[in-house]
Design a protein around this motif. Structure first.
Motif, PDB file in Angstrom:
ATOM      1  N   ASP A 184       0.832  -1.215   0.000  1.00  0.00           N
ATOM      2  CA  ASP A 184       0.000   0.000   0.000  1.00  0.00           C
ATOM      3  C   ASP A 184       0.864   1.262   0.000  1.00  0.00           C
ATOM      4  OD1 ASP A 184      -2.289  -1.503   0.008  1.00  0.00           O
ATOM      5  OD2 ASP A 184      -2.529  -1.478   2.192  1.00  0.00           O
ATOM      6  N   LYS A 185       1.948   1.229   0.750  1.00  0.00           N
ATOM      7  CA  LYS A 185       2.830   2.396   0.792  1.00  0.00           C
ATOM      8  C   LYS A 185       3.528   2.599  -0.545  1.00  0.00           C
ATOM      9  CE  LYS A 185       6.201   4.692   3.736  1.00  0.00           C
ATOM     10  NZ  LYS A 185       6.994   4.618   4.976  1.00  0.00           N
ATOM     11  N   MET A 186       3.921   1.498  -1.181  1.00  0.00           N
ATOM     12  CA  MET A 186       4.579   1.590  -2.485  1.00  0.00           C
ATOM     13  C   MET A 186       3.638   2.189  -3.518  1.00  0.00           C
ATOM     14  SD  MET A 186       6.365  -1.505  -4.673  1.00  0.00           S
ATOM     15  CE  MET A 186       4.797  -2.355  -4.951  1.00  0.00           C
ATOM     16  N   VAL A 187       2.365   1.831  -3.447  1.00  0.00           N
ATOM     17  CA  VAL A 187       1.375   2.343  -4.398  1.00  0.00           C
ATOM     18  C   VAL A 187       0.993   3.783  -4.079  1.00  0.00           C
ATOM     19  CG1 VAL A 187      -0.965   2.040  -5.283  1.00  0.00           C
ATOM     20  CG2 VAL A 187       0.484   0.041  -4.877  1.00  0.00           C
ATOM     21  N   SER A 188       0.789   4.075  -2.811  1.00  0.00           N
ATOM     22  CA  SER A 188       0.339   5.417  -2.419  1.00  0.00           C
ATOM     23  C   SER A 188       1.390   6.488  -2.693  1.00  0.00           C
ATOM     24  CB  SER A 188      -0.047   5.438  -0.938  1.00  0.00           C
ATOM     25  OG  SER A 188       1.078   5.133  -0.124  1.00  0.00           O
ATOM     26  N   GLU A 189       2.672   6.109  -2.611  1.00  0.00           N
ATOM     27  CA  GLU A 189       3.752   7.067  -2.863  1.00  0.00           C
ATOM     28  C   GLU A 189       4.406   6.808  -4.221  1.00  0.00           C
ATOM     29  OE1 GLU A 189       6.461   7.414   0.390  1.00  0.00           O
ATOM     30  OE2 GLU A 189       4.872   7.316   1.901  1.00  0.00           O
ATOM     31  N   LYS A 190       3.603   6.374  -5.130  1.00  0.00           N
ATOM     32  CA  LYS A 190       4.064   6.086  -6.487  1.00  0.00           C
ATOM     33  C   LYS A 190       4.578   7.359  -7.168  1.00  0.00           C
ATOM     34  CE  LYS A 190       2.346   3.958 -10.768  1.00  0.00           C
ATOM     35  NZ  LYS A 190       1.174   3.299 -11.401  1.00  0.00           N
ATOM     36  N   ASP A 191       5.736   7.255  -7.802  1.00  0.00           N
ATOM     37  CA  ASP A 191       6.340   8.421  -8.466  1.00  0.00           C
ATOM     38  C   ASP A 191       7.008   7.973  -9.772  1.00  0.00           C
ATOM     39  OD1 ASP A 191       7.307  10.890  -9.107  1.00  0.00           O
ATOM     40  OD2 ASP A 191       8.888  10.909  -7.598  1.00  0.00           O
ATOM     41  N   PRO A 192       6.225   7.614 -10.781  1.00  0.00           N
ATOM     42  CA  PRO A 192       6.783   7.072 -12.024  1.00  0.00           C
ATOM     43  C   PRO A 192       7.573   8.087 -12.841  1.00  0.00           C
ATOM     44  CG  PRO A 192       4.428   7.463 -12.260  1.00  0.00           C
ATOM     45  CD  PRO A 192       4.757   7.712 -10.828  1.00  0.00           C
ATOM     46  N   TYR A 193       7.419   9.377 -12.530  1.00  0.00           N
ATOM     47  CA  TYR A 193       8.120  10.397 -13.306  1.00  0.00           C
ATOM     48  C   TYR A 193       9.626  10.385 -13.053  1.00  0.00           C
ATOM     49  CZ  TYR A 193       3.430  12.145 -14.213  1.00  0.00           C
ATOM     50  OH  TYR A 193       2.117  12.259 -14.605  1.00  0.00           O
ATOM     51  N   ARG A 194      10.045   9.704 -12.001  1.00  0.00           N
ATOM     52  CA  ARG A 194      11.479   9.604 -11.714  1.00  0.00           C
ATOM     53  C   ARG A 194      12.223   8.821 -12.801  1.00  0.00           C
ATOM     54  NH1 ARG A 194      13.630  10.303  -6.756  1.00  0.00           N
ATOM     55  NH2 ARG A 194      14.865   8.400  -6.973  1.00  0.00           N
TER      56      ARG A 194
END
Length: 297
Positions: free
Chosen positions: A176-186
């Protein structure tokens, strides 16, 4: 003359480096897993077993002995989602999965925590011999879609013993934390990772220069022993063949010049031309048959 020699040497150095780089990267990207070969495993049958086991000590130890747990080159150019220590993970399938997962969610710290929680649950499932949970865990190593992973986590929560409840909860929390703080723009941010001299290419080229060609993946013998053993025989055969060629060719050449235009000279020239056109392996086979007789066949 000295300037010419120096110039040729300067040309030789970058050429040698380019050839070594080309050869090295072909060798590491060749089909097959050298570790599997040295452990005498079949990749088709053992690959799945290794994927399921996060603690394959034989595989990890052999990989360390071969130096595959080191970075490939002096530096690597990646995006900001990829870890600079991904090469330390022994399982190649896990490495590819984590690379794609990092690219999907953009935060290696959360991806790494999620991976560790899967390993923790997997270890407990193996120790309790829970085959159904092991199958579900194995599915996690191939999935990147949020909804699909949630379905697997839901199935996991409904199976197994209560003793695994803390591990399941931790796995769900980290996902859940990995999904909630998702940052694909990196993944659009380029990053250079520097590794210094402790890398596979540096050790490979340094060993090559000193005459250490490593060990064979098939018979585990030092390559230099096989190489030098075959080289002695090859040089012996080559020297003998050169001596025989000159002993025959020089007298025939002198005779052809003296008797130029005669039938004898034309016969010698035609015969040599025909022999020169024959494949070497066919001549060698015929010589062996002639010397050994019918026993060879």
């Amino acid at each position: 003359m000295a300037i010419y020699i120096l110039r040729r040497i300067l040309y030789f150095i970058p050429t040698l480096i380019a050839i070594s780089l080309f050869t090295f990267f072909i060798s590491i990207h060749a089909p097959g897993d050298p570790v599997e070969i040295m452990l005498n495993r079949s990749e088709s049958s053992e690959g799945q077993r290794i994927l399921n086991s996060t603690d394959d000590k034989d595989y990890t130890e052999q990989r360390h002995q071969l130096g595959f747990d080191q970075p490939v080159f002096y530096f690597s150019l990646t995006d900001a989602t990829i870890s600079d220590t991904l090469f330390r993970i022994s399982n190649p399938l896990h490495r590819e999965w984590l690379k794609r997962l990092s690219n999907e969610y953009g935060n290696w710290n959360h991806v790494s925590a999620y991976y560790l929680s899967i390993q923790n649950l997997e270890e407990k499932a193996y120790s309790n011999n829970l085959s159904e949970i092991k199958i579900l865990i194995n599915e996690l190593f191939f999935n990147y879609d949020d909804q699909h992973i949630r379905n697997i986590l839901l199935k996991l929560s409904n199976q197994g013993k209560d003793t695994l409840a803390p591990e399941k909860k931790e796995l769900t929390t980290r996902f859940d934390k990995m999904v909630s703080e998702k940052d694909p723009y990196r993944k659009y941010i380029p990053v250079i990772h520097w590794y210094g001299l402790n890398n596979q290419y540096h050790h490979w080229i340094a060993n090559f220069i000193t005459g250490d060609f490593g060990i064979s993946y098939h018979d585990k013998r030092p390559v230099k022993d096989s190489f030098y053993g075959a080289l002695k025989k090859t040089l012996g055969i080559s020297i003998v063949s050169i001596i025989l060629a000159y002993l025959i060719a020089i007298p025939l050449g002198i005779h052809s010049v003296i008797k130029k235009g005669t039938r004898k000279e034309k016969t010698i020239t035609t015969t040599l031309f025909v022999l020169y056109s024959l494949p070497n392996f066919w001549i060698a086979t015929m010589l062996v048959v002639f010397l050994c007789g019918g026993d060879y066949l």
